[in-house]
Design an enzyme around this catalytic site. Structure first.
Site, PDB file in Angstrom:
ATOM      1  N   HIS A 163       0.902  -1.197   0.069  1.00 42.83           N
ATOM      2  CA  HIS A 163      -0.124   0.092  -0.111  1.00 42.83           C
ATOM      3  C   HIS A 163       0.788   1.371  -0.045  1.00 42.83           C
ATOM      4  O   HIS A 163       0.342   2.243  -0.169  1.00 42.83           O
ATOM      5  CB  HIS A 163      -1.040   0.077   1.246  1.00 42.83           C
ATOM      6  CG  HIS A 163      -1.947  -1.014   1.215  1.00 42.83           C
ATOM      7  ND1 HIS A 163      -2.942  -1.191   0.174  1.00 42.83           N
ATOM      8  CD2 HIS A 163      -2.157  -2.123   2.117  1.00 42.83           C
ATOM      9  CE1 HIS A 163      -3.753  -2.226   0.417  1.00 42.83           C
ATOM     10  NE2 HIS A 163      -3.187  -2.837   1.699  1.00 42.83           N
ATOM     11  N   ASP A 199      -2.440 -10.455  -2.607  1.00 43.89           N
ATOM     12  CA  ASP A 199      -2.905 -10.340  -1.222  1.00 43.89           C
ATOM     13  C   ASP A 199      -4.601  -9.926  -1.431  1.00 43.89           C
ATOM     14  O   ASP A 199      -4.934  -9.338  -2.782  1.00 43.89           O
ATOM     15  CB  ASP A 199      -2.299  -8.807  -0.755  1.00 43.89           C
ATOM     16  CG  ASP A 199      -2.916  -8.530   0.571  1.00 43.89           C
ATOM     17  OD1 ASP A 199      -2.107  -8.779   1.389  1.00 43.89           O
ATOM     18  OD2 ASP A 199      -3.748  -8.021   0.770  1.00 43.89           O
ATOM     19  N   HIS A 201      -6.095  -7.426  -0.739  1.00 41.04           N
ATOM     20  CA  HIS A 201      -6.398  -5.756  -0.844  1.00 41.04           C
ATOM     21  C   HIS A 201      -5.628  -5.071  -2.025  1.00 41.04           C
ATOM     22  O   HIS A 201      -4.486  -5.843  -2.080  1.00 41.04           O
ATOM     23  CB  HIS A 201      -5.840  -5.140   0.417  1.00 41.04           C
ATOM     24  CG  HIS A 201      -6.702  -5.441   1.393  1.00 41.04           C
ATOM     25  ND1 HIS A 201      -6.406  -6.379   2.343  1.00 41.04           N
ATOM     26  CD2 HIS A 201      -7.825  -4.981   2.202  1.00 41.04           C
ATOM     27  CE1 HIS A 201      -6.985  -6.720   3.540  1.00 41.04           C
ATOM     28  NE2 HIS A 201      -8.064  -5.676   3.101  1.00 41.04           N
ATOM     29  N   ASP A 288      -4.293 -12.978   3.155  1.00 40.25           N
ATOM     30  CA  ASP A 288      -5.712 -12.551   3.732  1.00 40.25           C
ATOM     31  C   ASP A 288      -6.876 -12.887   2.972  1.00 40.25           C
ATOM     32  O   ASP A 288      -7.954 -12.272   3.132  1.00 40.25           O
ATOM     33  CB  ASP A 288      -5.731 -10.826   4.282  1.00 40.25           C
ATOM     34  CG  ASP A 288      -4.937 -10.078   3.144  1.00 40.25           C
ATOM     35  OD1 ASP A 288      -4.576  -8.755   3.612  1.00 40.25           O
ATOM     36  OD2 ASP A 288      -4.475 -10.552   2.322  1.00 40.25           O
TER      37      ASP A 288
HETATM   38  N1  6XA Z   1      -6.907  -0.740   7.947  1.00 42.08           N
HETATM   39  C1  6XA Z   1      -7.789  -0.901   6.848  1.00 42.08           C
HETATM   40  C2  6XA Z   1      -7.398  -2.236   6.194  1.00 42.08           C
HETATM   41  C3  6XA Z   1      -6.125  -2.623   5.953  1.00 42.08           C
HETATM   42  C4  6XA Z   1      -5.629  -3.540   5.028  1.00 42.08           C
HETATM   43  C5  6XA Z   1      -4.113  -3.889   5.322  1.00 42.08           C
HETATM   44  C6  6XA Z   1      -3.964  -4.917   4.333  1.00 42.08           C
HETATM   45  O1  6XA Z   1      -4.026  -6.298   4.448  1.00 42.08           O
HETATM   46  N2  6XA Z   1      -3.425  -4.795   3.049  1.00 42.08           N
HETATM   47  O2  6XA Z   1      -2.905  -5.944   2.132  1.00 42.08           O
HETATM   48 ZN    ZN Z   2      -4.132  -7.392   2.492  1.00 40.98          ZN
END
Ligand code: 6XA
Ligand code: ZN
Length: 346
Positions: A163, A199, A201, A288
């Protein structure tokens, strides 16, 4: 498979994060990496090495110097604001939005926290910079081992990185480890590198870093941003810009996606990676996507990660794995190492 392990990850241990409107205990905890390390050792899957001595100037190839300077000194500035901050995680509260300026560097530390971030879910503490910098060194070292002839290598690190953009942190990420690995492969002469983000996200930071480049192809399978974090990037119509047009490939998937549907999307992503003739692969390995993950929405099961590893191996590319998300702590070790085992068995 060779693993490069970030033994300084424990220096980064957030107390709280802003989640759905309240401060809650952090999901991104040190135990995540400890479970993966223990499972690797339990299965005898390759050796663990420390990262090579890392020239920090390499970070400036993917991150903006003013951002790196901010992150490196953020904790000291936070405590200088108020000595009581020494017992609190640093979290941003204000961000520039449409019509506001981000070219001017505010004097205010809280304002700079917001200028260089995009959420309040990524606490920064005394050891965050050291942990993140060492994690980037792991990703760079894993890439160097693959450049040196290893078929694959695994950068086992936290905090995660996908991110983090050139000049912003968020989503538990400060330095983009996958981007550091991709750039290292490019610097070693790989003409085109593919970064494949599995991932849950979308890797908005990785996409943004390479969006206008044709030497790094970015592909991501992820929860649809219409419903899922990071919300504001990751749609299928984002195909790259300028020279990068055609070298960005998003495959958003609906909540509830199971492995059959997910695997079909992976096949599509890998087919495109073959079409663009990538010479090496960096995998942003978040698990995840697991059915038991507390903050995500896919339905992959532990055995599916063995198949995932096999599918990734079939691409037949020198591969650097970089650990990203996965918050079902009891199962994160089995799930991540299943990918590594599946890859290595093929
Ligand atoms: N705090 C909001 C969600 C953050 C996602 C983190 C993550 O696993 N990114 O791949
Ligand atoms: Zn993630």
């Amino acid at each position: 498979m060779l693993t490069i392990y970030n033994d300084q990850h424990v220096l980064h241990q957030g107390k709280v994060e802003m989640f759905r409107g309240e401060l809650v205990p952090c999901f991104e905890v040190p135990a995540r990496v400890d479970h993966v390390k223990s499972e690797l050792e339990r299965r005898g899957l390759g050796s663990l090495q420390a990262p090579d001595a890392f020239d920090e100037s390499l970070l400036a190839k993917v991150h903006a110097p003013r951002y790196l300077d901010f992150i490196a000194h953020a904790w000291d500035e936070w405590v200088a604001l108020d000595p009581a901050n020494a017992t609190r995680d640093a979290l941003p509260s204000y961000w520039p939005t449409r019509g506001m300026r981000s070219d001017v560097l505010p004097k205010s530390f809280p304002a700079r926290m917001g200028l260089f971030s995009f959420d309040a879910g990524t606490p920064l503490m005394a050891g965050s910079w050291a942990a993140a910098r060492h994690g980037a060194a792991c990703a760079w070292t894993a890439a160097r081992r693959v450049i040196g002839g290893e078929r694959s290598a695994f950068a086992l690190t936290r905090p995660p990185g996908h991110h983090a953009g050139a000049d912003f942190f968020g989503g538990y990420c400060f330095l983009n480890n996958a981007a550091v690995a991709a750039q290292a492969l490019r610097d070693a002469g790989v003409e085109r590198v593919a970064v494949l983000d599995v991932d849950y996200h979308h890797g908005n930071g990785t996409q943004a870093i390479f969006y206008e480049r044709d030497d790094v192809h970015f592909a991501s399978l992820h929860g649809d941003p219409l419903t899922d974090y990071p919300y504001y990037l990751g749609h299928a119509d984002e195909r790259g810009a300028g020279r990068g047009e055609g070298f960005n490939h998003n495959l958003p998937l609906p909540r509830g996606t199971d492995f059959t549907a997910w695997r079909a999307a992976l096949k599509t992503a890998l087919a495109r990676i073959a079409e663009v003739k990538a010479g090496a692969l960096v995998v942003s390995l978040g698990v995840d996507t697991f059915e038991g993950d507390p903050i995500s929405g896919f339905k992959l099961r532990s055995d599916d990660y063995l198949r995932m590893g096999e599918d990734l191996a079939r691409a037949g590319l020198p591969t650097v794995f970089v650990f990203e998300g996965g918050y079902a702590v009891a199962e994160v070790g089995v799930n991540a190492v299943n990918v590594i085992e599946g890859f290595g068995q093929f």
